[in-house]
Design an enzyme around this catalytic site. Structure first.
Site, PDB file in Angstrom:
ATOM      1  N   PHE A  49       0.940  -1.015   0.105  1.00  0.00           N
ATOM      2  CA  PHE A  49      -0.141  -0.143  -0.093  1.00  0.00           C
ATOM      3  C   PHE A  49       0.886   1.547   0.110  1.00  0.00           C
ATOM      4  CE2 PHE A  49      -2.144   2.483   3.467  1.00  0.00           C
ATOM      5  CZ  PHE A  49      -2.663   3.597   2.620  1.00  0.00           C
ATOM      6  N   THR A  76       3.873 -10.995  -1.094  1.00  0.00           N
ATOM      7  CA  THR A  76       3.434 -11.701  -0.093  1.00  0.00           C
ATOM      8  C   THR A  76       1.851 -11.653  -0.560  1.00  0.00           C
ATOM      9  OG1 THR A  76       2.662  -9.853   1.557  1.00  0.00           O
ATOM     10  CG2 THR A  76       4.944 -11.186   1.836  1.00  0.00           C
ATOM     11  N   ILE A  94      13.715  -9.268   1.688  1.00  0.00           N
ATOM     12  CA  ILE A  94      14.497  -8.342   2.221  1.00  0.00           C
ATOM     13  C   ILE A  94      15.761  -9.118   3.150  1.00  0.00           C
ATOM     14  CG2 ILE A  94      13.427  -6.102   2.010  1.00  0.00           C
ATOM     15  CD1 ILE A  94      12.558  -6.390   5.129  1.00  0.00           C
ATOM     16  N   GLU A 117       5.646  -7.358   7.237  1.00  0.00           N
ATOM     17  CA  GLU A 117       4.305  -7.830   7.552  1.00  0.00           C
ATOM     18  C   GLU A 117       3.520  -6.670   8.174  1.00  0.00           C
ATOM     19  OE1 GLU A 117       2.829 -10.433   6.657  1.00  0.00           O
ATOM     20  OE2 GLU A 117       4.318 -11.232   5.474  1.00  0.00           O
ATOM     21  N   ASP A 151       3.725   4.463  14.833  1.00  0.00           N
ATOM     22  CA  ASP A 151       3.249   5.003  16.179  1.00  0.00           C
ATOM     23  C   ASP A 151       2.838   3.936  17.379  1.00  0.00           C
ATOM     24  OD1 ASP A 151       0.865   4.475  15.326  1.00  0.00           O
ATOM     25  OD2 ASP A 151      -0.205   6.208  15.616  1.00  0.00           O
ATOM     26  N   TYR A 166       3.095  -7.741  16.100  1.00  0.00           N
ATOM     27  CA  TYR A 166       3.383  -6.765  15.100  1.00  0.00           C
ATOM     28  C   TYR A 166       4.318  -5.517  15.589  1.00  0.00           C
ATOM     29  CZ  TYR A 166       2.789  -2.662  11.801  1.00  0.00           C
ATOM     30  OH  TYR A 166       3.062  -1.701  11.330  1.00  0.00           O
ATOM     31  N   TYR A 180     -14.709  -4.040  16.306  1.00  0.00           N
ATOM     32  CA  TYR A 180     -14.154  -4.767  17.387  1.00  0.00           C
ATOM     33  C   TYR A 180     -14.726  -4.066  18.877  1.00  0.00           C
ATOM     34  CZ  TYR A 180     -10.751  -6.731  14.061  1.00  0.00           C
ATOM     35  OH  TYR A 180     -10.260  -7.355  12.779  1.00  0.00           O
ATOM     36  N   ARG A 227      -7.789   6.228  16.718  1.00  0.00           N
ATOM     37  CA  ARG A 227      -6.657   6.170  15.993  1.00  0.00           C
ATOM     38  C   ARG A 227      -6.416   7.543  15.440  1.00  0.00           C
ATOM     39  NH1 ARG A 227      -6.258   2.470  18.425  1.00  0.00           N
ATOM     40  NH2 ARG A 227      -5.578   0.135  17.771  1.00  0.00           N
ATOM     41  N   ARG A 244     -10.433  -7.410  19.583  1.00  0.00           N
ATOM     42  CA  ARG A 244      -9.048  -8.035  19.497  1.00  0.00           C
ATOM     43  C   ARG A 244      -8.137  -7.977  20.835  1.00  0.00           C
ATOM     44  NH1 ARG A 244      -5.452  -3.818  15.876  1.00  0.00           N
ATOM     45  NH2 ARG A 244      -6.375  -4.778  14.035  1.00  0.00           N
TER      46      ARG A 244
END
Ligand code: NAD
Ligand code: TYD
Length: 351
Positions: A11, A36, A62, A86, A136, A160, A217, A224, A290
């Protein structure tokens, strides 16, 4: 100037390739991407013929040190911008290992290669830059008040964000230990064209257009900060051109919203654009939250604003409208990425 940009089929990476090639008419980009599920060569199809002449795509990982060495050995690369990662929190909860391999070990591999090829004797070659694109989310979660600054301690909560924080620490260590010309940017949630429909905004657009439930969720009151992807690309340009080596720059949209409000805004704009009465609030479903869900992200970008003169320029409602109109105008793209057709295309079009 020659840039080596990783994650170009994703993206933000693909948006960056468009941005850079159209604003720097003499520059060339070598793009590396593993392709991917999130990497899609259709994302780069709209490059003009002239731009394609200044862009070379290489499929690869990479973390493949041999390949990364070969690229840097054969090409006088001036800047490395590392987008490859990812990137989806939910997937990192299901399967952390690939996040650790790509985001941490992959970044380490790029840092090592830059260290090997950017020296002449004991000195670093001039003008070289290694920009690590971070998030962030490395700062953790905020209560109802306050902002993340560059000095906020790292407190990642998901595999992540932990993997991104680790990569940042490695990049900083390569600067502090070896003097590698490293820069780190930490941005808030991006939105815009070419975002894979697993992230909040494109998923809601895709599902609403297909009259599928919109999974929110928990209570949907998580917050955000949202940054239009082109504003982010401009920030990376500023940091590459004028950022101070070894420094971190926060990049935020100054634009906080509850998730549930964003879902409602998307419904209302899509209803207006499509005149489809089946797109309405009854599609919203509150689903199980989540695990470890960060409640609020808010980012203080005064450093990049004051020191480098960057600021976000896209008002949120306009950015959302441009984004959803892009998705409405590209149904074939949606089909390709959602059906796996893009995989076949990728296999057939790589070098
Ligand atoms: P994305 O998932 O859309 O794209 C990632 C790209 O990297 C894909 O094309 C994928 O094929 C490629 N890739 C993954 N692992 C690779 C590997 N080992 N080797 C080579 N290529 C690999 O992600 P995005 O949203 O474009 O994010 C780009 C970067 O920006 C990431 O580093 C992410 O952590 C960071 N970031 C994203 C956001 C956001 O809101 N999207 C916010 C903050 C930071
Ligand atoms: P996401 O786009 O996955 O980005 P991140 O987790 O990196 O911030 O999610 C943005 C917010 O939207 C986050 O609070 C989780 C929430 N969300 C939902 O409520 N439903 C969904 O289907 C998704 C994908 C996200």
């Amino acid at each position: 100037m020659k840039l080596f940009v990783t994650g170009v089929a994703g993206f933000i990476g693909s948006n960056f390739v468009y941005y850079w090639l159209s604003h720097h008419s003499h520059d060339e980009i070598i793009g590396l991407d593993k392709l991917t599920y999130a990497g899609n060569l259709h994302n780069l199809e709209a490059l003009s013929r002239e731009q394609k002449g200044r862009f070379r795509f290489i499929r690869g990982d990479i973390g493949d040190i041999g390949l990364v060495h070969e690229i840097l050995e054969k090409n006088a690369v001036d800047k490395i911008v590392n987008f490859a990662a990812e990137s989806h929190v939910d997937r990192s909860i299901l399967d952390p290992q690939v996040f650790l391999r790509s985001n941490i070990l992959g970044t380490a591999c790029l840092l090592d290669a830059a260290r090997d090829f950017w020296k002449s004797g004991d000195s670093w070659l001039p003008e070289k830059r290694f920009l690590q694109v971070s998030t962030d989310e490395v700062y953790g979660s905020l209560g109802p008040t306050g902002f993340f600054t560059e000095k906020t301690p790292l407190d990642p909560h998901s595999p992540y964000s932990a993997s991104k924080a680790s990569a940042d620490l490695l990049a900083k260590a390569y600067h502090d230990t070896f003097g590698l010309p490293v820069l780190i940017t930490r941005c808030s949630n991006n939105y815009g064209p070419y975002q894979f429909p697993e992230k909040l905004i494109p998923l809601m657009i895709y599902n609403a257009l297909h009259h599928q439930p919109l999974p929110v969720y928990g209570d949907g009151k998580q917050i955000r900060d949202w940054l239009y992807v082109e504003d982010h690309c401009r920030a990376i340009e500023c940091v590459l051109e004028s950022g101070k080596l070894g420094e971190i720059y926060n990049v935020g949209g100054n634009n906080e919203h509850y998730n549930i409000d964003i879902v409602r805004l998307i419904i209302s704009q899509l209803k207006q654009e499509t005149r489809d009465p089946e797109i309405n609030d009854s599609l919203i479903r509150h689903v199980t939250d989540r695990p470890g869900h960060d409640r609020r992200y808010a980012i203080d970008s005064s450093k990049i604003q004051k020191e480098l003169g960057w600021k976000p320029e896209t008002p949120f409602e306009k950015g959302i409208n441009t984004t959803l109109c892009w998705y409405l105008d590209h149904p074939e793209w949606m089909q390709q990425v959602m059906t796996g057709e893009y995989r076949k295309f990728n296999e057939e079009h790589v070098q």
